[in-house]
Design a protein around this motif. Structure first.
Motif, short mmCIF file in Angstrom:
data_model
loop_
_atom_site.label_atom_id
_atom_site.label_comp_id
_atom_site.label_asym_id
_atom_site.label_seq_id
_atom_site.Cartn_x
_atom_site.Cartn_y
_atom_site.Cartn_z
N ALA A 23 34.33 45.50 36.84
CA ALA A 23 33.20 46.06 37.57
C ALA A 23 32.54 44.95 38.37
O ALA A 23 32.24 43.88 37.84
N ALA A 24 32.31 45.22 39.64
CA ALA A 24 31.74 44.22 40.54
C ALA A 24 30.35 44.64 41.00
O ALA A 24 30.06 45.82 41.16
N SER A 25 29.52 43.64 41.23
CA SER A 25 28.19 43.87 41.78
C SER A 25 27.78 42.66 42.60
O SER A 25 28.38 41.60 42.50
N ALA A 35 41.71 40.43 42.70
CA ALA A 35 42.94 39.99 42.06
C ALA A 35 42.74 39.87 40.56
O ALA A 35 41.61 39.78 40.07
N TRP A 36 43.85 39.87 39.85
CA TRP A 36 43.89 39.56 38.43
C TRP A 36 44.75 38.31 38.23
O TRP A 36 45.85 38.22 38.79
N PHE A 37 44.20 37.40 37.46
CA PHE A 37 44.93 36.20 37.05
C PHE A 37 45.03 36.22 35.53
O PHE A 37 44.29 36.94 34.86
N ARG A 38 45.92 35.42 35.00
CA ARG A 38 45.98 35.27 33.55
C ARG A 38 46.22 33.81 33.19
O ARG A 38 46.82 33.05 33.96
N GLN A 39 45.74 33.47 32.03
CA GLN A 39 45.87 32.09 31.55
C GLN A 39 46.34 32.14 30.12
O GLN A 39 45.64 32.60 29.23
N GLY A 40 47.58 31.68 29.93
CA GLY A 40 48.18 31.68 28.61
C GLY A 40 48.13 30.30 27.99
O GLY A 40 47.38 29.43 28.43
N GLY A 66 56.89 46.64 38.73
CA GLY A 66 57.46 47.79 38.06
C GLY A 66 56.81 48.12 36.74
O GLY A 66 57.05 49.20 36.17
N ARG A 67 56.01 47.21 36.21
CA ARG A 67 55.33 47.46 34.93
C ARG A 67 53.80 47.57 35.09
O ARG A 67 53.15 48.34 34.39
N PHE A 68 53.24 46.79 36.00
CA PHE A 68 51.80 46.78 36.22
C PHE A 68 51.46 47.48 37.53
O PHE A 68 52.24 47.45 38.49
N ASN A 69 50.30 48.08 37.57
CA ASN A 69 49.83 48.73 38.79
C ASN A 69 48.34 48.41 38.97
O ASN A 69 47.54 48.60 38.05
N ILE A 70 47.99 47.93 40.16
CA ILE A 70 46.60 47.63 40.46
C ILE A 70 46.03 48.72 41.36
O ILE A 70 46.72 49.23 42.24
N THR A 75 34.31 53.46 45.66
CA THR A 75 33.09 54.26 45.44
C THR A 75 32.41 53.87 44.13
O THR A 75 31.23 54.15 43.94
N LYS A 76 33.18 53.23 43.23
CA LYS A 76 32.64 52.83 41.93
C LYS A 76 32.62 51.32 41.74
O LYS A 76 32.36 50.82 40.64
N ASN A 77 32.93 50.59 42.83
CA ASN A 77 32.91 49.12 42.78
C ASN A 77 33.74 48.58 41.62
O ASN A 77 33.28 47.69 40.87
N SER A 78 34.94 49.08 41.49
CA SER A 78 35.76 48.66 40.37
C SER A 78 37.23 48.52 40.75
O SER A 78 37.70 49.13 41.71
N VAL A 79 37.90 47.67 40.01
CA VAL A 79 39.34 47.49 40.17
C VAL A 79 39.97 47.56 38.78
O VAL A 79 39.37 47.14 37.79
#
Length: 124
Positions: A23-25, A35-40, A66-70, A75-79
């Protein structure tokens, strides 16, 4: 100043699905590349998926295609990141990121705003 708050992480078994939300504001959301990042365990924050401000363009790292979908809802300020067929190697802290200038697979330091992260653990 953009504020980002992630939710939806958890512990799941291999092959399961999970949806992360951000959720963004603080800014006109429809002007932000997201974007989405990850840190392992390797400690390097890596790009996973991104979406342009308009939502027309989406980007994925090869290991999640093929596995993830963004998807985004301006209208809801969300990803959201819908993750299917999860694997143990998807285990990481997932971060939501935003930029007023870019979108897509770019180094983490090119994104201006970050959430606090949410842990995803895939384990049997």
């Amino acid at each position: 100043q953009v504020q980002l708050v992630e939710s939806g992480g958890g512990v799941v078994q291999p092959g399961s699905s999970l949806t992360l939300s951000c959720a963004a504001s603080g800014h006109t959301f429809s002007n932000l590349g997201m974007a989405w990042f990850r840190q392992g365990p390797e400690k390097e924050r890596k790009f996973v998926s991104g979406i342009s401000a308009s939502g027309i363009s989406t980007y994925y790292v090869d290991s999640v295609k093929g596995r993830f979908n963004i998807a985004r809802d301006n209208t809801k300020n969300s990803v959201h990141l819908h993750m299917n067929s999860l694997k143990p190697e998807d285990t990481a802290v997932y971060y939501c990121a935003a930029s007023t200038m870019i979108s897509g697979n770019r180094p983490f330091y090119e994104y201006d705003y970050w959430g606090q992260g949410t842990q995803v653990t895939v384990s049997s």
